[in-house]
Write an enzyme that holds these catalytic residues in place. Structure first.
Site, PDB file in Angstrom:
ATOM      1  CG  LEU A  15      41.859  40.054  37.269  1.00  0.00           C
ATOM      2  CD1 LEU A  15      41.936  41.447  37.859  1.00  0.00           C
ATOM      3  CD2 LEU A  15      42.964  39.834  36.252  1.00  0.00           C
ATOM      4  CE1 TYR A 171      35.509  48.895  39.717  1.00  0.00           C
ATOM      5  CE2 TYR A 171      36.678  50.307  38.181  1.00  0.00           C
ATOM      6  CZ  TYR A 171      36.577  49.128  38.871  1.00  0.00           C
ATOM      7  OH  TYR A 171      37.551  48.178  38.729  1.00  0.00           O
TER       8      TYR A 171
END
Length: 290
Positions: A15, A171
């Site tokens: 990204l 996470y």
């Protein structure tokens, strides 16, 4: 974006690289903050080649590589020191870098790796650059989170995951921390001309999942599914690019976006008391407060 300076963490792949390419195409000065300098330099050369010499020469954009290891508060401080010495302005900070579901590891400073990199490293980075962002206002901070934030709460009794560790839960917790941080920062920056928004990129084909173990026999099917249904890095980066550059979100702050549209948050990401407590504890953890 001509005349504007943008910092993107983790800009050598996925990204971040896609966002760097497109913002450079828009004529921005893009600073790639990356852990591996050699890989970042290679990515920068490839991006310049992709855009072509003529477009680069005509455009006025610039691509700069700086070493930044978010698993080291010393590295974060050194990076910010150099930026503050060399850069007269900072228009956009994109907190993009992340680590995903790794085995239990600790950062240089002894923090659980996912919480340390995804939240604490970016927390310190942003705070150290706030003065420059304010002086460059109107300016923007873009925080890349994940839809997976919804599967966890902040356990203040075990922020370092020393009592128990589940890589998926940790996470999710780090991505929830990203959103809580963005919302609290937006509140603190009201009236300064600096906006802060968070986003989820969707499910994207990147190397973020390098620690995810897929059985050998299942890999062909997984690869087929990912190519069929996952976003490309460029598709996944569209919301980051939008929040960094679009006039449509000028002055918009404290919001959460997906697919370039504002989305509603679940209650666990809208608890202002938790956000303030996380801020206060993070300040101490990274050494901003003794």
């Amino acid at each position: 974006m001509r005349g504007k300076t943008v910092i993107i963490t983790g800009a050598n792949s996925g990204l971040g690289r896609a966002a760097a390419t497109e913002l450079l195409r828009m004529r921005a000065r893009v600073i790639m903050g990356c852990r591996d300098r050699a890989r970042a330099e290679r990515a920068a050369r490839e991006i310049r080649a992709e855009l072509g010499e003529r477009e680069a020469a005509e455009g006025g954009g610039e691509l700069v590589v700086r070493e930044l290891d978010l698993a080291s508060l010393r590295s974060v401080r050194a990076f910010c020191h150099r930026v503050l010495q060399e850069e007269p302005r900072l228009d956009v900070l994109i907190n993009n870098a992340g680590i995903f579901q790794c085995p239990y590891m600790k950062t240089e400073d002894g923090f659980e790796m996912q919480f340390g990199v995804n939240h604490l490293g970016h927390f310190l980075l942003t705070n150290l650059l706030l003065g420059l962002l304010k002086n460059s206002a109107p300016s923007r901070i873009v925080v890349v989170s994940s839809k997976l934030y919804k599967y966890r709460e902040i356990n203040f009794e075990d922020l370092n995951s020393e009592m128990s560790y589940n890589k998926s839960f940790c996470y999710s917790r780090s991505k929830l921390a990203n959103i809580l941080f963005a919302r609290e920062l937006a509140r603190r920056l009201e009236g300064t001309g600096v906006t802060v928004n968070s986003l989820h990129p969707g499910i994207v084909r990147t190397n973020l999942g390098r620690y995810v173990n897929i059985p050998l026999l299942a890999k062909p099917l997984f690869n087929l599914v990912s190519w069929a249904f996952f976003k490309t890095p460029l598709e996944g980066a569209q919301t980051s690019i939008y929040l960094a550059s679009s006039p449509d979100v000028e002055g918009v702050s404290g919001k959460y976006f997906g697919d370039c549209k504002e989305e509603e948050l679940l209650p666990n990401a809208m608890d202002d008391l938790v956000a303030r407590k996380l801020w206060d504890i993070s300040e101490v953890m990274v050494g901003l407060l003794k």
